[in-house]
Motif scaffolding. Structure first.
Motif, mmCIF file in Angstrom:
data_model
loop_
_atom_site.group_PDB
_atom_site.id
_atom_site.type_symbol
_atom_site.label_atom_id
_atom_site.label_comp_id
_atom_site.label_asym_id
_atom_site.label_seq_id
_atom_site.Cartn_x
_atom_site.Cartn_y
_atom_site.Cartn_z
ATOM 1 N N ASP A 199 0.852 -1.183 0.000
ATOM 2 C CA ASP A 199 0.000 0.000 0.000
ATOM 3 C C ASP A 199 0.886 1.231 0.000
ATOM 4 N N ASP A 200 0.517 2.212 -0.810
ATOM 5 C CA ASP A 200 1.309 3.427 -0.864
ATOM 6 C C ASP A 200 0.434 4.565 -1.392
ATOM 7 N N LEU A 201 0.837 5.757 -1.135
ATOM 8 C CA LEU A 201 0.194 6.965 -1.632
ATOM 9 C C LEU A 201 -1.173 7.195 -0.985
ATOM 10 N N GLU A 202 -1.839 8.250 -1.414
ATOM 11 C CA GLU A 202 -3.123 8.641 -0.834
ATOM 12 C C GLU A 202 -4.256 7.759 -1.363
ATOM 13 N N THR A 203 -5.144 7.360 -0.477
ATOM 14 C CA THR A 203 -6.279 6.526 -0.855
ATOM 15 C C THR A 203 -7.365 7.369 -1.501
ATOM 16 N N PRO A 224 -6.079 1.533 -0.839
ATOM 17 C CA PRO A 224 -5.027 2.429 -1.318
ATOM 18 C C PRO A 224 -4.339 1.887 -2.574
ATOM 19 N N CYS A 263 1.741 -0.352 -4.932
ATOM 20 C CA CYS A 263 2.946 0.036 -5.657
ATOM 21 C C CYS A 263 4.058 -0.980 -5.440
ATOM 22 N N ARG A 273 10.005 1.896 -6.358
ATOM 23 C CA ARG A 273 9.999 3.204 -7.012
ATOM 24 C C ARG A 273 10.588 3.098 -8.421
#
Length: 193
Positions: A91-95, A160, A163, A166
């Motif tokens: 899970d990463d970043l804004e939901t 979310p 990912c 990177r």
């Protein structure tokens, strides 16, 4: 290959092995660089039920896994998730996407905004996923407090973004397959399949 392999009495692990074999036989060139495609080992397909997107059985997209067999009358989301990274997502970043927990049962919601939003969601989406943008386009205003209270109560589950490492690329593709007594029907069939 997952759709081709799927059928009544087929082991789920055999579907996963077939998907992985095909997916990982490919490379993709992006911006002049060639990447090996990897199956994402911690994601899977699944059975579907009435107003329940994830209804019980999981279809792996890598070899190994359960020897559970597919059964007549079941409906499956045969999914593939590929990555140019490590083949493992977190899970990463804004939901921005959410889903009602079909197993939450009746929960007392403490805020008026939460009760109003739950009433709307039950009518408009039931247990199907939704995003904040859809609420806004539907004219639902000032929903943030209600959404938070529903999450705090365990009625709404955030979904979310997933990912890999990177700089990697992740893609998903799926079809819905209904298993009939002597055949299977790809009910999501379109120009791509």
């Amino acid at each position: 290959m997952g759709i081709k392999t799927a059928g009544v009495d087929v082991r789920l692990c055999d579907v996963g092995a077939a998907i992985q074999e095909v997916m990982e036989s490919y490379e993709v060139e992006l911006d002049g660089k060639t990447y090996q495609v990897k199956s994402i080992r911690n994601l899977n397909g699944h059975t579907l039920g009435p107003y329940s997107i994830h209804a019980g059985k999981s279809v792996p997209i890598v070899k190994g896994g359960e020897g559970t067999r597919m059964e007549e009358g079941e409906t499956y989301a045969i999914e593939t998730f590929g990555s140019t990274g490590k083949g493992h997502v977190t899970d990463d970043l804004e939901t921005s996407h959410y889903m009602k927990d079909a197993n939450a049962g009746h929960v007392a919601i403490k805020t008026q905004k939460g009760r109003e939003l739950l009433s709307y969601l039950n009518k408009a989406h039931n247990t199907l996923a939704f995003c904040r943008r859809w609420l806004e386009h539907s004219g639902v205003e000032r929903y943030q407090l209600g959404l938070k209270s529903l999450q705090d109560a365990g009625v709404i589950v955030p979904c979310p973004p997933l990912c890999d490492i990177r700089g990697s690329y992740v893609a998903q593709f799926e079809h819905t397959v209904l298993l009939k007594p002597t055949s299977k029907e790809v009910v999501s069939r379109g120009s791509d399949y």
